[in-house]
Design a protein around this motif. Structure first.
Motif, PDB file in Angstrom:
ATOM      1  N   PHE A  45       0.800  -1.235  -0.154  1.00  0.00           N
ATOM      2  CA  PHE A  45      -0.005  -0.072   0.161  1.00  0.00           C
ATOM      3  C   PHE A  45       0.830   1.192   0.091  1.00  0.00           C
ATOM      4  O   PHE A  45       0.538   2.377  -0.577  1.00  0.00           O
ATOM      5  CB  PHE A  45      -0.997   0.102   1.228  1.00  0.00           C
ATOM      6  CG  PHE A  45      -1.961   1.310   1.062  1.00  0.00           C
ATOM      7  CD1 PHE A  45      -2.947   1.365   0.296  1.00  0.00           C
ATOM      8  CD2 PHE A  45      -1.576   2.139   2.172  1.00  0.00           C
ATOM      9  CE1 PHE A  45      -3.648   2.568   0.314  1.00  0.00           C
ATOM     10  CE2 PHE A  45      -2.320   3.190   2.036  1.00  0.00           C
ATOM     11  CZ  PHE A  45      -3.542   3.568   1.229  1.00  0.00           C
ATOM     12  N   LEU A  46       1.886   1.313   0.857  1.00  0.00           N
ATOM     13  CA  LEU A  46       2.782   2.646   1.058  1.00  0.00           C
ATOM     14  C   LEU A  46       3.345   2.666  -0.614  1.00  0.00           C
ATOM     15  O   LEU A  46       3.603   3.782  -1.053  1.00  0.00           O
ATOM     16  CB  LEU A  46       3.749   2.473   1.940  1.00  0.00           C
ATOM     17  CG  LEU A  46       3.353   2.523   3.140  1.00  0.00           C
ATOM     18  CD1 LEU A  46       4.385   2.179   4.317  1.00  0.00           C
ATOM     19  CD2 LEU A  46       2.806   3.847   3.592  1.00  0.00           C
ATOM     20  N   GLY A  47       3.865   1.426  -1.315  1.00  0.00           N
ATOM     21  CA  GLY A  47       4.289   1.654  -2.391  1.00  0.00           C
ATOM     22  C   GLY A  47       3.520   2.146  -3.622  1.00  0.00           C
ATOM     23  O   GLY A  47       3.784   2.821  -4.340  1.00  0.00           O
ATOM     24  N   VAL A  82      -6.344   5.952  -4.731  1.00  0.00           N
ATOM     25  CA  VAL A  82      -5.850   5.292  -3.441  1.00  0.00           C
ATOM     26  C   VAL A  82      -6.775   4.140  -3.057  1.00  0.00           C
ATOM     27  O   VAL A  82      -6.223   3.393  -2.383  1.00  0.00           O
ATOM     28  CB  VAL A  82      -6.047   6.273  -2.185  1.00  0.00           C
ATOM     29  CG1 VAL A  82      -5.627   5.793  -1.006  1.00  0.00           C
ATOM     30  CG2 VAL A  82      -4.862   7.622  -2.532  1.00  0.00           C
ATOM     31  N   ALA A  83      -7.983   4.030  -3.278  1.00  0.00           N
ATOM     32  CA  ALA A  83      -8.872   3.054  -3.013  1.00  0.00           C
ATOM     33  C   ALA A  83      -8.256   1.864  -4.043  1.00  0.00           C
ATOM     34  O   ALA A  83      -8.426   0.683  -3.285  1.00  0.00           O
ATOM     35  CB  ALA A  83     -10.290   3.418  -3.335  1.00  0.00           C
ATOM     36  N   VAL A 110      -6.974  -1.761  -2.893  1.00  0.00           N
ATOM     37  CA  VAL A 110      -7.274  -3.210  -3.249  1.00  0.00           C
ATOM     38  C   VAL A 110      -6.023  -4.031  -3.840  1.00  0.00           C
ATOM     39  O   VAL A 110      -5.960  -5.161  -3.412  1.00  0.00           O
ATOM     40  CB  VAL A 110      -8.353  -3.174  -4.543  1.00  0.00           C
ATOM     41  CG1 VAL A 110      -8.646  -4.469  -5.142  1.00  0.00           C
ATOM     42  CG2 VAL A 110      -9.657  -2.471  -3.919  1.00  0.00           C
ATOM     43  N   TYR A 111      -5.340  -3.169  -4.732  1.00  0.00           N
ATOM     44  CA  TYR A 111      -4.187  -4.130  -4.970  1.00  0.00           C
ATOM     45  C   TYR A 111      -3.089  -4.706  -3.960  1.00  0.00           C
ATOM     46  O   TYR A 111      -2.734  -5.572  -4.015  1.00  0.00           O
ATOM     47  CB  TYR A 111      -2.998  -3.137  -5.822  1.00  0.00           C
ATOM     48  CG  TYR A 111      -3.858  -2.478  -7.032  1.00  0.00           C
ATOM     49  CD1 TYR A 111      -4.655  -3.273  -7.956  1.00  0.00           C
ATOM     50  CD2 TYR A 111      -3.467  -1.354  -7.867  1.00  0.00           C
ATOM     51  CE1 TYR A 111      -5.233  -2.647  -9.005  1.00  0.00           C
ATOM     52  CE2 TYR A 111      -3.994  -0.827  -8.750  1.00  0.00           C
ATOM     53  CZ  TYR A 111      -4.794  -1.618  -9.443  1.00  0.00           C
ATOM     54  OH  TYR A 111      -5.258  -0.998 -10.670  1.00  0.00           O
ATOM     55  N   ALA A 112      -2.944  -3.457  -2.810  1.00  0.00           N
ATOM     56  CA  ALA A 112      -2.221  -4.066  -1.676  1.00  0.00           C
ATOM     57  C   ALA A 112      -2.863  -5.347  -0.793  1.00  0.00           C
ATOM     58  O   ALA A 112      -2.138  -6.276  -0.674  1.00  0.00           O
ATOM     59  CB  ALA A 112      -1.929  -3.029  -0.881  1.00  0.00           C
TER      60      ALA A 112
END
Length: 86
Positions: free
Chosen positions: A40-42, A65-66, A70-72
């Motif tokens: 998420f940070l990346g 950001v949402a 989801v990706y994270a």
């Protein structure tokens, strides 16, 4: 091509951090938490700058950001599923 390359770099970076911090055989929750946070940070780390410096709409930045969240989470679950046991 650059999106694919970015995702590969993110995957390798997340794997590197996970293997340094989490010992082999740790419970899946720890793996999920750490890798999801790193991803998420990346993925979402730069989106705040779009709002501040490039005057993007807050709704666009929020949606991006949402998507990153989801990706994270998906990446975290993949790492949890394939984390080596004892």
């Amino acid at each position: 091509f650059f999106s694919f390359l970015y995702n590969v770099i993110m995957g390798v970076s997340g794997a590197y951090v996970a293997t340094i911090v989490i010992p082999r055989g740790d419970p899946g929750g720890v793996v999920l938490q750490l890798t999801s946070t790193v991803f998420f940070l990346g993925y979402a780390g730069a989106h705040g700058w779009y709002l501040l410096w490039f005057s993007h709409k807050p709704s666009v930045v929020f949606k991006s950001v949402a998507d990153c969240l989801v990706y994270a989470i998906v990446c975290g679950f993949l790492f949890k599923a394939f984390w080596p046991g004892v």
